[in-house]
Write a protein that holds these residues in place. Sequence first.
Motif, PDB file in Angstrom:
ATOM      1  N   ARG A   1     -46.709  14.569 -30.568  1.00  0.00           N
ATOM      2  CA  ARG A   1     -45.328  14.958 -30.275  1.00  0.00           C
ATOM      3  C   ARG A   1     -44.348  13.991 -30.916  1.00  0.00           C
ATOM      4  NH1 ARG A   1     -44.352  15.903 -24.179  1.00  0.00           N
ATOM      5  NH2 ARG A   1     -45.644  17.687 -24.718  1.00  0.00           N
ATOM      6  N   ILE A   2     -43.389  14.562 -31.652  1.00  0.00           N
ATOM      7  CA  ILE A   2     -42.300  13.796 -32.257  1.00  0.00           C
ATOM      8  C   ILE A   2     -41.016  14.099 -31.500  1.00  0.00           C
ATOM      9  CG2 ILE A   2     -40.854  13.495 -34.305  1.00  0.00           C
ATOM     10  CD1 ILE A   2     -43.234  14.346 -36.002  1.00  0.00           C
ATOM     11  N   VAL A   3     -40.257  13.060 -31.181  1.00  0.00           N
ATOM     12  CA  VAL A   3     -38.889  13.215 -30.687  1.00  0.00           C
ATOM     13  C   VAL A   3     -37.971  12.698 -31.788  1.00  0.00           C
ATOM     14  CG1 VAL A   3     -37.154  12.215 -29.149  1.00  0.00           C
ATOM     15  CG2 VAL A   3     -39.226  13.222 -28.203  1.00  0.00           C
ATOM     16  N   SER A   4     -37.011  13.518 -32.205  1.00  0.00           N
ATOM     17  CA  SER A   4     -36.074  13.103 -33.234  1.00  0.00           C
ATOM     18  C   SER A   4     -34.678  12.943 -32.650  1.00  0.00           C
ATOM     19  CB  SER A   4     -36.053  14.103 -34.388  1.00  0.00           C
ATOM     20  OG  SER A   4     -35.514  15.349 -33.969  1.00  0.00           O
ATOM     21  N   GLY A   5     -33.868  12.131 -33.326  1.00  0.00           N
ATOM     22  CA  GLY A   5     -32.487  11.902 -32.930  1.00  0.00           C
ATOM     23  C   GLY A   5     -31.765  11.212 -34.061  1.00  0.00           C
ATOM     24  N   VAL A   6     -30.458  11.094 -33.955  1.00  0.00           N
ATOM     25  CA  VAL A   6     -29.673  10.499 -35.041  1.00  0.00           C
ATOM     26  C   VAL A   6     -29.896   8.991 -35.118  1.00  0.00           C
ATOM     27  CG1 VAL A   6     -27.344  10.149 -35.958  1.00  0.00           C
ATOM     28  CG2 VAL A   6     -27.937  12.329 -34.869  1.00  0.00           C
ATOM     29  N   THR A   7     -29.833   8.323 -33.975  1.00  0.00           N
ATOM     30  CA  THR A   7     -29.877   6.859 -33.935  1.00  0.00           C
ATOM     31  C   THR A   7     -30.895   6.399 -32.890  1.00  0.00           C
ATOM     32  OG1 THR A   7     -27.552   6.686 -34.590  1.00  0.00           O
ATOM     33  CG2 THR A   7     -28.502   4.782 -33.464  1.00  0.00           C
ATOM     34  N   ALA A   8     -31.626   5.347 -33.214  1.00  0.00           N
ATOM     35  CA  ALA A   8     -32.639   4.821 -32.287  1.00  0.00           C
ATOM     36  C   ALA A   8     -31.982   3.964 -31.211  1.00  0.00           C
ATOM     37  CB  ALA A   8     -33.688   4.030 -33.053  1.00  0.00           C
ATOM     38  N   SER A   9     -31.100   4.578 -30.454  1.00  0.00           N
ATOM     39  CA  SER A   9     -30.411   3.904 -29.354  1.00  0.00           C
ATOM     40  C   SER A   9     -31.341   3.793 -28.146  1.00  0.00           C
ATOM     41  CB  SER A   9     -29.163   4.693 -28.958  1.00  0.00           C
ATOM     42  OG  SER A   9     -29.534   5.969 -28.469  1.00  0.00           O
ATOM     43  N   GLN A  10     -30.929   2.996 -27.173  1.00  0.00           N
ATOM     44  CA  GLN A  10     -31.723   2.872 -25.953  1.00  0.00           C
ATOM     45  C   GLN A  10     -31.798   4.210 -25.229  1.00  0.00           C
ATOM     46  OE1 GLN A  10     -33.343  -0.133 -24.998  1.00  0.00           O
ATOM     47  NE2 GLN A  10     -34.441   1.366 -23.757  1.00  0.00           N
TER      48      GLN A  10
END
Length: 252
Positions: free
Chosen positions: A39-48
Amino acid sequence: MAVALTTLVEETDRYLNAVKIADYCPNGLQVEGRPQVQRIVSGVTASQALLDAAVEARADVVLVHHGYFWKNEDPRVVGIKQRRLKTLLSNDISLLAYHLPLDVHPEVGNNIQLARVLGLTVEGALEPDNPRSVGLVGSLEPPLSPSDFMQRVRSSLGREPLMIEGPDLIKRIAWCTGGAQGYIEQAVAAGVDAYLTGEVSEPTVHIARENGLSFFAAGHHATERYGVQALGEYLAKRFAIEHLFIDCPNPA
C-alpha cells in the motif's frame, strides 16, 4: 499482492528519469522501510499530518512531491525533522520523494496534470530552447475573460486565486506549478495573455501590470496536488498494489 521496495524504487526512478535531473534535494528513496510494499499513501508534502495519516492507513510507502534533505537546510536531526523521521522509522515506512522530476514529466508531471484539470491545450515548453524547462505554454479553447478563467480555477482547484487582470480575453497562457512566480519574465517573452503559478511575490504584480499580462496565483499546494496522484495511480496499476492519496489542507 506485494512488490519488493527495491523494484518499486527502480521503476519509479526509471519512469521519472530521476537520475538525469539536477535538483535541490535527493530524488527517490529518502527513508528506507519494510522490504515489501502492498500500500502506497501519496501526498504533496511529507508533513507530520501526512505521516500520521499514513500510519493510520497502514501504508508501506509514503510518496510525495516535497520530501526532505533540501540543500542548505540544517542537517541536524532535531525538532520536527526528528519527529517526522521517528514516525517513519518506528513504523517501518519508506519515504519516496520526487521534486523536479515530478514537475517536468510528460505524463504524470504536475504541469501536464494541471493542464488536464484546467482544460488547457499544451503547445510546448515555456522555454523551448532550454532542455530542462519546467513550465508549459498552451491555449484556452474557447478563449475566456480573466474573470471567467478565475472562476474555472476556483471551481477546479477549490481555492480562491489571486488575480491581476490583463487583456479582455485569454487565448494563450503559460503556467508553472508551485513557487514559480519568477518565470513571469519568460511568460512575457512568450507573448501569452496570462501566466498562472502557485505563489506571488511583490515584483510579480508590477511585471504583470506593466506588461499587460493577466496573472493568477492559485496556491503552491493546490497546483501541485495532481502529479503525485497520477504517479501513485501509475505505480498501483503497474504492480497491482493499493494507492491512497491523502490531501492535507494547506492555504499556501
